[in-house]
Structures are given as C-alpha cells and as structure tokens.
Design a protein around this motif. Sequence first.
Motif, PDB file in Angstrom:
ATOM      1  N   LEU A   1       0.832  -1.203   0.000  1.00 46.27           N
ATOM      2  CA  LEU A   1       0.000   0.000   0.000  1.00 46.27           C
ATOM      3  C   LEU A   1       0.867   1.254   0.000  1.00 46.27           C
ATOM      4  CD1 LEU A   1      -2.900   1.164   0.313  1.00 46.27           C
ATOM      5  CD2 LEU A   1      -2.501   1.119   2.776  1.00 46.27           C
ATOM      6  N   ALA A   2       0.646   2.113  -0.974  1.00 45.19           N
ATOM      7  CA  ALA A   2       1.388   3.373  -1.068  1.00 45.19           C
ATOM      8  C   ALA A   2       0.500   4.397  -1.781  1.00 45.19           C
ATOM      9  CB  ALA A   2       2.701   3.159  -1.831  1.00 45.19           C
ATOM     10  N   PRO A   3       0.786   5.661  -1.705  1.00 48.49           N
ATOM     11  CA  PRO A   3       1.777   6.292  -0.836  1.00 48.49           C
ATOM     12  C   PRO A   3       1.296   6.344   0.612  1.00 48.49           C
ATOM     13  CG  PRO A   3       0.726   7.934  -2.266  1.00 48.49           C
ATOM     14  CD  PRO A   3       0.130   6.607  -2.604  1.00 48.49           C
ATOM     15  N   HIS A   4       2.279   6.435   1.496  1.00 47.46           N
ATOM     16  CA  HIS A   4       1.993   6.544   2.937  1.00 47.46           C
ATOM     17  C   HIS A   4       2.629   7.846   3.419  1.00 47.46           C
ATOM     18  CE1 HIS A   4       1.223   5.705   7.024  1.00 47.46           C
ATOM     19  NE2 HIS A   4       2.402   5.205   7.338  1.00 47.46           N
ATOM     20  N   THR A   5       1.807   8.906   3.469  1.00 54.59           N
ATOM     21  CA  THR A   5       2.336  10.228   3.816  1.00 54.59           C
ATOM     22  C   THR A   5       1.634  10.849   5.028  1.00 54.59           C
ATOM     23  OG1 THR A   5       0.793  11.370   2.329  1.00 54.59           O
ATOM     24  CG2 THR A   5       2.910  10.687   1.387  1.00 54.59           C
TER      25      THR A   5
ATOM     26  N   PHE B   1      -4.163 -16.066   4.906  1.00 57.45           N
ATOM     27  CA  PHE B   1      -3.119 -15.152   5.367  1.00 57.45           C
ATOM     28  C   PHE B   1      -3.244 -13.860   4.569  1.00 57.45           C
ATOM     29  CE2 PHE B   1       1.057 -13.166   5.074  1.00 57.45           C
ATOM     30  CZ  PHE B   1       1.500 -13.205   6.383  1.00 57.45           C
ATOM     31  N   GLY B   2      -3.399 -12.751   5.266  1.00 58.72           N
ATOM     32  CA  GLY B   2      -3.462 -11.444   4.632  1.00 58.72           C
ATOM     33  C   GLY B   2      -2.614 -10.471   5.423  1.00 58.72           C
ATOM     34  N   LEU B   3      -1.777  -9.729   4.715  1.00 59.40           N
ATOM     35  CA  LEU B   3      -0.905  -8.769   5.378  1.00 59.40           C
ATOM     36  C   LEU B   3      -0.793  -7.527   4.510  1.00 59.40           C
ATOM     37  CD1 LEU B   3       1.061  -8.239   7.759  1.00 59.40           C
ATOM     38  CD2 LEU B   3       2.860  -9.237   6.333  1.00 59.40           C
ATOM     39  N   CYS B   4      -0.994  -6.364   5.119  1.00 57.86           N
ATOM     40  CA  CYS B   4      -0.873  -5.086   4.411  1.00 57.86           C
ATOM     41  C   CYS B   4       0.369  -4.365   4.925  1.00 57.86           C
ATOM     42  CB  CYS B   4      -2.117  -4.240   4.662  1.00 57.86           C
ATOM     43  SG  CYS B   4      -2.087  -2.662   3.793  1.00 57.86           S
ATOM     44  N   ILE B   5       1.221  -3.956   3.992  1.00 56.33           N
ATOM     45  CA  ILE B   5       2.477  -3.295   4.356  1.00 56.33           C
ATOM     46  C   ILE B   5       2.686  -2.075   3.472  1.00 56.33           C
ATOM     47  CG2 ILE B   5       4.991  -3.524   4.434  1.00 56.33           C
ATOM     48  CD1 ILE B   5       4.661  -6.467   5.006  1.00 56.33           C
ATOM     49  N   SER B   6       3.116  -0.984   4.080  1.00 60.60           N
ATOM     50  CA  SER B   6       3.530   0.201   3.333  1.00 60.60           C
ATOM     51  C   SER B   6       5.034   0.094   3.093  1.00 60.60           C
ATOM     52  CB  SER B   6       3.211   1.465   4.122  1.00 60.60           C
ATOM     53  OG  SER B   6       3.750   2.581   3.462  1.00 60.60           O
ATOM     54  N   PRO B   7       5.470  -0.028   1.847  1.00 57.88           N
ATOM     55  CA  PRO B   7       6.890  -0.273   1.570  1.00 57.88           C
ATOM     56  C   PRO B   7       7.811   0.894   1.920  1.00 57.88           C
ATOM     57  CG  PRO B   7       5.739   0.183  -0.469  1.00 57.88           C
ATOM     58  CD  PRO B   7       4.694   0.088   0.613  1.00 57.88           C
ATOM     59  N   GLU B   8       7.249   2.083   2.067  1.00 58.60           N
ATOM     60  CA  GLU B   8       8.098   3.221   2.414  1.00 58.60           C
ATOM     61  C   GLU B   8       8.608   3.106   3.842  1.00 58.60           C
ATOM     62  OE1 GLU B   8       5.471   6.641   0.562  1.00 58.60           O
ATOM     63  OE2 GLU B   8       4.500   4.736   1.047  1.00 58.60           O
ATOM     64  N   GLY B   9       7.834   2.443   4.701  1.00 57.04           N
ATOM     65  CA  GLY B   9       8.245   2.225   6.080  1.00 57.04           C
ATOM     66  C   GLY B   9       8.185   3.465   6.948  1.00 57.04           C
TER      67      GLY B   9
ATOM     68  N   ILE C   1       3.258 -16.366  -2.423  1.00 57.91           N
ATOM     69  CA  ILE C   1       1.912 -15.807  -2.464  1.00 57.91           C
ATOM     70  C   ILE C   1       1.964 -14.486  -3.225  1.00 57.91           C
ATOM     71  CG2 ILE C   1       1.121 -16.963  -0.370  1.00 57.91           C
ATOM     72  CD1 ILE C   1       1.549 -14.373   1.170  1.00 57.91           C
ATOM     73  N   PRO C   2       0.835 -14.056  -3.790  1.00 56.87           N
ATOM     74  CA  PRO C   2       0.830 -12.845  -4.607  1.00 56.87           C
ATOM     75  C   PRO C   2       0.892 -11.552  -3.799  1.00 56.87           C
ATOM     76  CG  PRO C   2      -1.361 -13.788  -4.540  1.00 56.87           C
ATOM     77  CD  PRO C   2      -0.447 -14.736  -3.801  1.00 56.87           C
ATOM     78  N   ILE C   3       1.458 -10.552  -4.453  1.00 56.99           N
ATOM     79  CA  ILE C   3       1.490  -9.176  -3.938  1.00 56.99           C
ATOM     80  C   ILE C   3       0.469  -8.381  -4.738  1.00 56.99           C
ATOM     81  CG2 ILE C   3       2.862  -7.064  -3.720  1.00 56.99           C
ATOM     82  CD1 ILE C   3       5.364  -8.893  -3.596  1.00 56.99           C
ATOM     83  N   PHE C   4      -0.405  -7.674  -4.037  1.00 58.00           N
ATOM     84  CA  PHE C   4      -1.404  -6.815  -4.684  1.00 58.00           C
ATOM     85  C   PHE C   4      -1.001  -5.365  -4.453  1.00 58.00           C
ATOM     86  CE2 PHE C   4      -3.370 -10.827  -4.327  1.00 58.00           C
ATOM     87  CZ  PHE C   4      -4.305 -10.894  -5.344  1.00 58.00           C
ATOM     88  N   LEU C   5      -0.909  -4.605  -5.532  1.00 57.63           N
ATOM     89  CA  LEU C   5      -0.490  -3.207  -5.444  1.00 57.63           C
ATOM     90  C   LEU C   5      -1.718  -2.317  -5.293  1.00 57.63           C
ATOM     91  CD1 LEU C   5       2.283  -3.196  -8.204  1.00 57.63           C
ATOM     92  CD2 LEU C   5       2.453  -3.805  -5.777  1.00 57.63           C
ATOM     93  N   TYR C   6      -1.875  -1.790  -4.085  1.00 58.95           N
ATOM     94  CA  TYR C   6      -2.977  -0.882  -3.777  1.00 58.95           C
ATOM     95  C   TYR C   6      -2.426   0.529  -3.631  1.00 58.95           C
ATOM     96  CZ  TYR C   6      -6.933  -4.008  -2.912  1.00 58.95           C
ATOM     97  OH  TYR C   6      -7.982  -4.878  -3.044  1.00 58.95           O
ATOM     98  N   GLY C   7      -3.069   1.471  -4.294  1.00 56.42           N
ATOM     99  CA  GLY C   7      -2.682   2.869  -4.186  1.00 56.42           C
ATOM    100  C   GLY C   7      -3.813   3.705  -3.631  1.00 56.42           C
ATOM    101  N   ILE C   8      -3.455   4.681  -2.819  1.00 56.29           N
ATOM    102  CA  ILE C   8      -4.420   5.650  -2.293  1.00 56.29           C
ATOM    103  C   ILE C   8      -4.096   6.988  -2.941  1.00 56.29           C
ATOM    104  CG2 ILE C   8      -5.263   6.858  -0.255  1.00 56.29           C
ATOM    105  CD1 ILE C   8      -4.507   4.512   1.437  1.00 56.29           C
ATOM    106  N   ASP C   9      -5.030   7.505  -3.720  1.00 55.03           N
ATOM    107  CA  ASP C   9      -4.825   8.780  -4.413  1.00 55.03           C
ATOM    108  C   ASP C   9      -5.773   9.826  -3.826  1.00 55.03           C
ATOM    109  OD1 ASP C   9      -4.850  10.954  -6.313  1.00 55.03           O
ATOM    110  OD2 ASP C   9      -3.867   9.573  -7.706  1.00 55.03           O
ATOM    111  N   TYR C  10      -5.207  10.742  -3.042  1.00 55.11           N
ATOM    112  CA  TYR C  10      -6.026  11.762  -2.375  1.00 55.11           C
ATOM    113  C   TYR C  10      -6.526  12.809  -3.354  1.00 55.11           C
ATOM    114  CZ  TYR C  10      -5.116  10.018   2.304  1.00 55.11           C
ATOM    115  OH  TYR C  10      -5.077   9.241   3.432  1.00 55.11           O
ATOM    116  N   GLU C  11      -5.751  13.084  -4.391  1.00 61.12           N
ATOM    117  CA  GLU C  11      -6.178  14.082  -5.377  1.00 61.12           C
ATOM    118  C   GLU C  11      -7.468  13.636  -6.071  1.00 61.12           C
ATOM    119  OE1 GLU C  11      -3.304  16.518  -7.937  1.00 61.12           O
ATOM    120  OE2 GLU C  11      -4.028  14.950  -9.315  1.00 61.12           O
ATOM    121  N   LYS C  12      -7.542  12.355  -6.417  1.00 59.09           N
ATOM    122  CA  LYS C  12      -8.724  11.806  -7.097  1.00 59.09           C
ATOM    123  C   LYS C  12      -9.708  11.169  -6.116  1.00 59.09           C
ATOM    124  CE  LYS C  12      -6.033  10.788 -11.201  1.00 59.09           C
ATOM    125  NZ  LYS C  12      -5.354   9.729 -11.956  1.00 59.09           N
TER     126      LYS C  12
END
Length: 186
Positions: free
Chosen positions: A32-36, A102-110, A131-142
């Motif tokens: 999950l990114a971005p993490h700001t 098994f489900g785990l959510c991690i922000s790669p920026e740390g 196991i697969p990695i799912f790329l989730y993005g949070i876009d505040y502008e949109k």
Amino acid sequence: MRNSFCNWLLYKKLGWTKEVTEVLPEKFIICLAPHTSNWDFIIGQLYARAEGIKSNFLMKKEWFFWPLGTFFKRIGGIPVCRSKHQRMTDSLAEQALQMKRFGLCISPEGTRSANPEWKRGFYFIALKAQIPIFLYGIDYEKKKIVCTKSFVPSGDVEKEMREIKLYYKDFKGRKPELFTIGDISE
C-alpha cells in the motif's frame, strides 16, 4: 452492520471511489502506497471493513501503548521494533505457509516521510511463501483507491521493485511532498 457503516462513511460521506480489478485469494500481501499521513491508516481501515477484507498490518511498536495497543492488536496490528534486526520476514513467511488464510498489508516506504529506499520485507515474505502481492494505491487528489496489478514474485527483486515503484509514480498522497519513488529511469 460495521461493513455497511464503513461503506457509507468512505464512499458516500467522504466521497472516495475505487478502481479495483484484482480479486484477493486466501493468501496475499497488500503493498500500500503512498503513505504520507496517519489518515492513510484510517482510509485503509475503512476500505478493508467496507469491502470485507481481513488482513493484518505492521506498525511501529511505539503505537502499541495502552489503550491503543489493545485496539491495534484487535484489528490486526503487529508491532514492529525497527531498532532491532529481527527475522520478521522469515516468521511471517512461515505463518503464511502454515495458515489456510493469510493477509498482510504493508507500506513499503516504512515511514510517512519521503523515503526513496523502500523496504523490501513485503517482497521477501511473498517470495518465501509464494503468495501474490497486490499493489494498492491511495490517491487523495482523485479520492480513489486503486488496485489494478498483482503478481507472485519471481526473485528478480531489482526488476520487480522498479516495476512496483513505477506503478505508484502518479499517485498523490495526502501530503504529496512526502512521497517519492526515488531515482529510477523508465
């Protein structure tokens, strides 16, 4: 009841939308990114509850003080001591192998600060457990939550980390100045 409330709050009241084309299997890692901002956690939790996603998440141990620690653990939080070298990736990969779900959510920026050197623990957990990695993005502008890509890591960490960072390049965090994918050429 909780799911419908979170759905109403996130989508109707706060005005977020989703563009999610990937379906989560029984075992997965969410990158999950971005993490700001701390708001990312709230938006992420609302989304997970609204969509019925059950996953754990990593969070620095300093947040696990009373009474918050009990709350965070109850909703899936796993405290991380960042000052010690731990074998957390091995432990989590082993759990993923042993468990039916098994489900785990991690922000790669740390971190919520601009960090071009993303953590790779999520990648190695997924690689070791296959196991697969799912790329989730949070876009505040949109005001949009997006997941249009997933993959099972091959072991070519440099190539795949570059692809992951490129996936996130156009997402705008709550504080866009605190998000970077670093120096990578396209």
